[in-house]
Enzyme design. Structure first.
Site, PDB file in Angstrom:
ATOM      1  CB  ILE A   7      -0.913   0.041   1.240  1.00  0.00           C
ATOM      2  CG1 ILE A   7      -1.667  -1.278   1.408  1.00  0.00           C
ATOM      3  CG2 ILE A   7      -1.899   1.209   1.148  1.00  0.00           C
ATOM      4  CD1 ILE A   7      -2.324  -1.440   2.767  1.00  0.00           C
ATOM      5  N   GLY A   9       1.460   5.473   0.348  1.00  0.00           N
ATOM      6  CA  GLY A   9       0.878   6.642   1.012  1.00  0.00           C
ATOM      7  C   GLY A   9       0.194   6.325   2.320  1.00  0.00           C
ATOM      8  N   GLY A  15      -4.687   6.012   3.761  1.00  0.00           N
ATOM      9  CA  GLY A  15      -3.666   4.975   3.710  1.00  0.00           C
ATOM     10  C   GLY A  15      -3.542   4.217   5.009  1.00  0.00           C
ATOM     11  CB  SER A 138     -11.201  11.349  -6.961  1.00  0.00           C
ATOM     12  OG  SER A 138     -12.086  12.421  -6.675  1.00  0.00           O
ATOM     13  CE1 TYR A 151      -6.703  14.706  -6.404  1.00  0.00           C
ATOM     14  CE2 TYR A 151      -8.985  15.038  -7.051  1.00  0.00           C
ATOM     15  CZ  TYR A 151      -8.037  14.344  -6.334  1.00  0.00           C
ATOM     16  OH  TYR A 151      -8.423  13.282  -5.550  1.00  0.00           O
TER      17      TYR A 151
END
Length: 285
Positions: A7, A9, A15, A138, A151
Protein backbone atom coordinates in the site's frame (compact mmCIF):
# COMPACT_ATOMS: atom_id res chain seq x y z
CA UNK A 1 -6.76 -16.54 1.88
CA UNK A 2 -4.03 -14.30 3.23
CA UNK A 3 -2.54 -12.02 0.59
CA UNK A 4 0.70 -10.05 0.35
CA UNK A 5 -0.36 -6.42 -0.06
CA UNK A 6 1.69 -3.31 -0.81
CA UNK A 7 0.00 0.00 0.00
CA UNK A 8 1.42 3.41 -0.90
CA UNK A 9 0.88 6.64 1.01
CA UNK A 10 0.25 5.19 4.48
CA UNK A 11 1.58 8.00 6.68
CA UNK A 12 -1.83 9.69 6.92
CA UNK A 13 -5.59 9.38 6.46
CA UNK A 14 -6.97 6.82 4.07
CA UNK A 15 -3.67 4.98 3.71
CA UNK A 16 -3.58 4.29 7.44
CA UNK A 17 -7.16 3.01 7.44
CA UNK A 18 -6.51 0.69 4.50
CA UNK A 19 -3.34 -0.67 6.08
CA UNK A 20 -5.02 -1.34 9.42
CA UNK A 21 -8.08 -3.01 7.88
CA UNK A 22 -5.91 -5.16 5.63
CA UNK A 23 -3.90 -6.30 8.64
CA UNK A 24 -7.08 -6.96 10.61
CA UNK A 25 -8.26 -9.19 7.76
CA UNK A 26 -5.15 -11.33 8.21
CA UNK A 27 -3.19 -10.15 5.17
CA UNK A 28 0.56 -9.60 5.11
CA UNK A 29 0.75 -5.83 4.76
CA UNK A 30 3.62 -3.67 3.55
CA UNK A 31 2.67 -0.11 4.40
CA UNK A 32 4.87 2.30 2.49
CA UNK A 33 5.61 5.99 2.72
CA UNK A 34 8.18 8.38 1.35
CA UNK A 35 9.68 9.10 4.77
CA UNK A 36 9.38 6.31 7.35
CA UNK A 37 10.19 8.79 10.11
CA UNK A 38 6.60 9.99 9.63
CA UNK A 39 5.13 6.65 10.72
CA UNK A 40 3.93 7.77 14.16
CA UNK A 41 0.25 8.04 13.20
CA UNK A 42 0.34 4.65 11.51
CA UNK A 43 2.06 3.07 14.52
CA UNK A 44 -0.56 4.55 16.85
CA UNK A 45 -3.38 3.20 14.69
CA UNK A 46 -1.92 -0.30 14.46
CA UNK A 47 -1.30 -0.36 18.22
CA UNK A 48 -4.88 0.71 18.92
CA UNK A 49 -6.18 -1.99 16.56
CA UNK A 50 -3.88 -4.64 18.00
CA UNK A 51 -2.36 -5.56 14.63
CA UNK A 52 1.12 -5.62 13.15
CA UNK A 53 2.43 -4.86 9.69
CA UNK A 54 5.63 -3.99 7.86
CA UNK A 55 6.63 -0.38 7.19
CA UNK A 56 9.07 0.35 4.37
CA UNK A 57 10.18 3.38 2.39
CA UNK A 58 8.71 3.98 -1.05
CA UNK A 59 8.64 7.31 -2.85
CA UNK A 60 6.22 7.14 -5.78
CA UNK A 61 8.13 9.97 -7.48
CA UNK A 62 11.37 7.97 -7.51
CA UNK A 63 11.51 4.95 -9.80
CA UNK A 64 14.56 3.51 -8.05
CA UNK A 65 12.78 3.76 -4.68
CA UNK A 66 9.70 2.03 -6.08
CA UNK A 67 11.72 -0.78 -7.65
CA UNK A 68 13.76 -1.32 -4.48
CA UNK A 69 10.67 -1.55 -2.28
CA UNK A 70 8.88 -3.96 -4.62
CA UNK A 71 11.96 -6.16 -4.95
CA UNK A 72 12.40 -6.24 -1.16
CA UNK A 73 8.83 -7.48 -0.71
CA UNK A 74 9.14 -10.04 -3.49
CA UNK A 75 12.46 -11.32 -2.12
CA UNK A 76 11.02 -11.79 1.37
CA UNK A 77 7.53 -13.08 0.52
CA UNK A 78 8.08 -14.74 -2.82
CA UNK A 79 5.04 -13.04 -4.31
CA UNK A 80 3.00 -9.84 -4.46
CA UNK A 81 -0.74 -10.38 -4.61
CA UNK A 82 -2.15 -6.86 -4.34
CA UNK A 83 -0.86 -3.34 -4.96
CA UNK A 84 -2.97 -0.48 -3.62
CA UNK A 85 -2.02 2.82 -5.25
CA UNK A 86 -3.18 5.24 -2.57
CA UNK A 87 -0.52 7.97 -2.52
CA UNK A 88 -1.83 11.23 -3.94
CA UNK A 89 -2.00 15.00 -3.62
CA UNK A 90 -4.83 17.47 -4.11
CA UNK A 91 -4.58 20.78 -5.90
CA UNK A 92 -6.90 23.78 -6.17
CA UNK A 93 -6.01 26.51 -8.67
CA UNK A 94 -7.12 27.62 -12.09
CA UNK A 95 -4.97 26.62 -15.04
CA UNK A 96 -3.95 30.25 -15.59
CA UNK A 97 -2.75 30.58 -12.01
CA UNK A 98 -0.95 27.23 -11.77
CA UNK A 99 2.76 27.13 -12.46
CA UNK A 100 4.19 24.48 -14.73
CA UNK A 101 6.14 23.10 -11.75
CA UNK A 102 2.89 22.68 -9.77
CA UNK A 103 1.18 20.97 -12.70
CA UNK A 104 4.14 18.60 -13.12
CA UNK A 105 4.04 17.80 -9.38
CA UNK A 106 0.32 16.96 -9.36
CA UNK A 107 0.58 14.80 -12.48
CA UNK A 108 3.76 13.10 -11.29
CA UNK A 109 2.43 12.06 -7.88
CA UNK A 110 -1.12 11.21 -8.89
CA UNK A 111 -0.55 9.65 -12.32
CA UNK A 112 3.09 8.80 -12.91
CA UNK A 113 3.31 7.44 -9.36
CA UNK A 114 0.59 4.93 -10.22
CA UNK A 115 2.41 3.94 -13.40
CA UNK A 116 5.76 3.51 -11.64
CA UNK A 117 4.29 1.27 -8.95
CA UNK A 118 2.16 -0.71 -11.40
CA UNK A 119 5.09 -1.25 -13.75
CA UNK A 120 7.23 -2.50 -10.86
CA UNK A 121 4.79 -5.21 -9.73
CA UNK A 122 3.56 -6.29 -13.16
CA UNK A 123 6.36 -8.75 -14.03
CA UNK A 124 5.80 -10.67 -10.78
CA UNK A 125 2.02 -10.74 -11.16
CA UNK A 126 2.27 -11.68 -14.83
CA UNK A 127 4.57 -14.57 -14.01
CA UNK A 128 2.12 -15.73 -11.36
CA UNK A 129 -0.84 -15.22 -13.72
CA UNK A 130 -2.61 -13.57 -10.79
CA UNK A 131 -2.77 -10.30 -8.93
CA UNK A 132 -4.87 -7.23 -8.27
CA UNK A 133 -3.93 -3.58 -8.69
CA UNK A 134 -6.26 -1.14 -6.93
CA UNK A 135 -5.91 2.59 -7.56
CA UNK A 136 -7.62 5.21 -5.40
CA UNK A 137 -8.96 7.78 -7.83
CA UNK A 138 -11.95 10.01 -7.05
CA UNK A 139 -15.32 11.11 -8.31
CA UNK A 140 -13.00 13.78 -9.72
CA UNK A 141 -11.70 11.09 -12.06
CA UNK A 142 -15.17 10.93 -13.60
CA UNK A 143 -16.55 14.47 -13.22
CA UNK A 144 -14.54 17.67 -13.69
CA UNK A 145 -14.99 20.23 -10.90
CA UNK A 146 -14.24 23.95 -10.41
CA UNK A 147 -10.59 24.85 -9.76
CA UNK A 148 -9.75 21.14 -9.68
CA UNK A 149 -9.05 20.72 -13.38
CA UNK A 150 -5.38 19.75 -12.92
CA UNK A 151 -6.22 17.28 -10.14
CA UNK A 152 -9.16 15.92 -12.15
CA UNK A 153 -6.94 15.57 -15.22
CA UNK A 154 -4.53 13.39 -13.23
CA UNK A 155 -7.35 11.23 -11.89
CA UNK A 156 -9.00 10.99 -15.32
CA UNK A 157 -5.60 9.81 -16.59
CA UNK A 158 -5.48 7.03 -13.99
CA UNK A 159 -9.02 5.97 -14.92
CA UNK A 160 -8.05 5.71 -18.59
CA UNK A 161 -4.84 3.90 -17.72
CA UNK A 162 -6.74 1.34 -15.64
CA UNK A 163 -9.39 0.82 -18.33
CA UNK A 164 -6.68 0.26 -20.93
CA UNK A 165 -4.79 -2.25 -18.76
CA UNK A 166 -7.98 -4.11 -17.86
CA UNK A 167 -8.87 -4.52 -21.53
CA UNK A 168 -6.01 -6.92 -22.28
CA UNK A 169 -4.00 -7.69 -19.13
CA UNK A 170 -6.97 -9.11 -17.24
CA UNK A 171 -8.18 -11.57 -19.91
CA UNK A 172 -4.63 -12.54 -20.88
CA UNK A 173 -2.85 -12.85 -17.54
CA UNK A 174 -5.53 -12.95 -14.84
CA UNK A 175 -4.47 -9.67 -13.20
CA UNK A 176 -7.40 -7.55 -12.06
CA UNK A 177 -7.58 -3.75 -11.97
CA UNK A 178 -9.91 -1.57 -9.90
CA UNK A 179 -10.44 2.18 -9.51
CA UNK A 180 -11.96 3.11 -6.15
CA UNK A 181 -13.76 6.45 -6.52
CA UNK A 182 -14.53 8.26 -3.24
CA UNK A 183 -16.27 11.57 -2.87
CA UNK A 184 -15.05 13.68 0.04
CA UNK A 185 -13.07 12.04 2.83
CA UNK A 186 -12.95 13.56 6.30
CA UNK A 187 -9.17 13.52 6.67
CA UNK A 188 -6.40 16.07 6.48
CA UNK A 189 -6.44 15.82 2.65
CA UNK A 190 -8.73 18.81 2.04
CA UNK A 191 -7.09 21.05 4.68
CA UNK A 192 -3.69 20.24 3.17
CA UNK A 193 -4.95 21.37 -0.24
CA UNK A 194 -6.10 24.70 1.18
CA UNK A 195 -2.81 25.02 3.07
CA UNK A 196 -0.98 24.66 -0.24
CA UNK A 197 -3.07 27.48 -1.69
CA UNK A 198 -2.09 29.72 1.24
CA UNK A 199 1.60 28.79 1.05
CA UNK A 200 1.79 29.46 -2.69
CA UNK A 201 0.42 32.98 -2.79
CA UNK A 202 -3.08 32.54 -1.40
CA UNK A 203 -6.13 33.66 -3.34
CA UNK A 204 -4.79 35.85 -6.11
CA UNK A 205 -6.49 39.18 -6.80
CA UNK A 206 -7.84 38.56 -10.28
CA UNK A 207 -11.11 37.77 -12.05
CA UNK A 208 -11.09 34.25 -10.65
CA UNK A 209 -11.13 35.45 -7.03
CA UNK A 210 -14.92 35.82 -6.53
CA UNK A 211 -15.50 32.42 -8.14
CA UNK A 212 -12.82 30.82 -5.97
CA UNK A 213 -14.24 32.46 -2.84
CA UNK A 214 -17.63 31.00 -3.69
CA UNK A 215 -16.05 27.58 -4.14
CA UNK A 216 -13.98 27.74 -0.93
CA UNK A 217 -16.89 29.15 1.06
CA UNK A 218 -19.15 26.38 -0.15
CA UNK A 219 -16.59 23.74 0.88
CA UNK A 220 -17.21 24.42 4.56
CA UNK A 221 -20.97 24.24 4.05
CA UNK A 222 -20.64 21.02 2.08
CA UNK A 223 -18.56 19.40 4.81
CA UNK A 224 -20.83 20.35 7.71
CA UNK A 225 -23.61 17.79 8.07
CA UNK A 226 -23.31 16.62 4.48
CA UNK A 227 -23.40 13.10 3.09
CA UNK A 228 -20.66 14.08 0.64
CA UNK A 229 -17.98 13.27 3.20
CA UNK A 230 -17.13 9.82 4.52
CA UNK A 231 -14.65 8.69 7.10
CA UNK A 232 -11.40 7.14 5.94
CA UNK A 233 -12.51 3.87 7.55
CA UNK A 234 -15.69 3.81 5.45
CA UNK A 235 -13.73 4.26 2.23
CA UNK A 236 -11.12 1.71 3.32
CA UNK A 237 -13.91 -0.83 3.84
CA UNK A 238 -14.89 -0.49 0.17
CA UNK A 239 -11.25 -0.92 -0.84
CA UNK A 240 -11.06 -4.14 1.15
CA UNK A 241 -14.33 -5.39 -0.33
CA UNK A 242 -12.75 -4.98 -3.77
CA UNK A 243 -9.57 -6.74 -2.65
CA UNK A 244 -11.56 -9.69 -1.32
CA UNK A 245 -13.95 -9.94 -4.29
CA UNK A 246 -13.78 -13.04 -6.49
CA UNK A 247 -14.62 -10.88 -9.53
CA UNK A 248 -13.40 -7.37 -8.62
CA UNK A 249 -15.08 -4.38 -10.24
CA UNK A 250 -13.11 -2.22 -12.64
CA UNK A 251 -14.54 0.83 -10.90
CA UNK A 252 -16.53 1.33 -7.73
CA UNK A 253 -17.86 4.37 -5.85
CA UNK A 254 -17.71 4.42 -2.08
CA UNK A 255 -20.98 6.11 -1.08
CA UNK A 256 -24.55 6.78 -2.12
CA UNK A 257 -23.63 10.41 -2.74
CA UNK A 258 -20.76 9.43 -5.02
CA UNK A 259 -23.07 7.10 -6.97
CA UNK A 260 -25.63 9.85 -7.45
CA UNK A 261 -23.03 12.48 -8.34
CA UNK A 262 -21.51 10.33 -11.10
CA UNK A 263 -24.68 8.58 -12.26
CA UNK A 264 -24.81 10.31 -15.64
CA UNK A 265 -21.45 8.74 -16.48
CA UNK A 266 -21.71 5.41 -14.69
CA UNK A 267 -25.43 4.59 -14.68
CA UNK A 268 -25.38 2.21 -17.66
CA UNK A 269 -22.26 0.37 -16.52
CA UNK A 270 -21.63 0.91 -12.80
CA UNK A 271 -18.71 -1.50 -12.40
CA UNK A 272 -17.14 -1.02 -15.84
CA UNK A 273 -17.48 -4.67 -16.82
CA UNK A 274 -19.81 -4.10 -19.79
CA UNK A 275 -17.45 -1.61 -21.38
CA UNK A 276 -14.48 -3.90 -20.75
CA UNK A 277 -16.26 -6.73 -22.56
CA UNK A 278 -17.14 -4.43 -25.46
CA UNK A 279 -13.55 -3.22 -25.84
CA UNK A 280 -12.22 -6.78 -25.72
CA UNK A 281 -14.75 -7.89 -28.34
CA UNK A 282 -13.94 -4.88 -30.55
CA UNK A 283 -10.15 -5.15 -30.50
CA UNK A 284 -9.13 -8.66 -29.41
CA UNK A 285 -11.72 -11.06 -30.80
Amino acid sequence: MSKVIIITGTSTGLGISIAVQAAQAGHTVYATMRNVEKRAALDAATAAAGVSLNVIALDVQDGASVDAAVEAVRAKEGRIDVLINNAGVGFVRSTEQATEAEIDWVMDVNFMGVIRCTKAVMPHMRQARAGHIVSITSVGGLVGQPFNEIYCAAKFAVEGYVEGMASYITPSFGINFTCVEPGGISTEFAPSVLKHVTETGGMLEDEYLPILQKYIGGASTRQAGSDIYQTADEVAAVVMQSVDAVEPPIRVRTSKWAEEFTALKTGLDPDGKKLQAKVVAQFLS
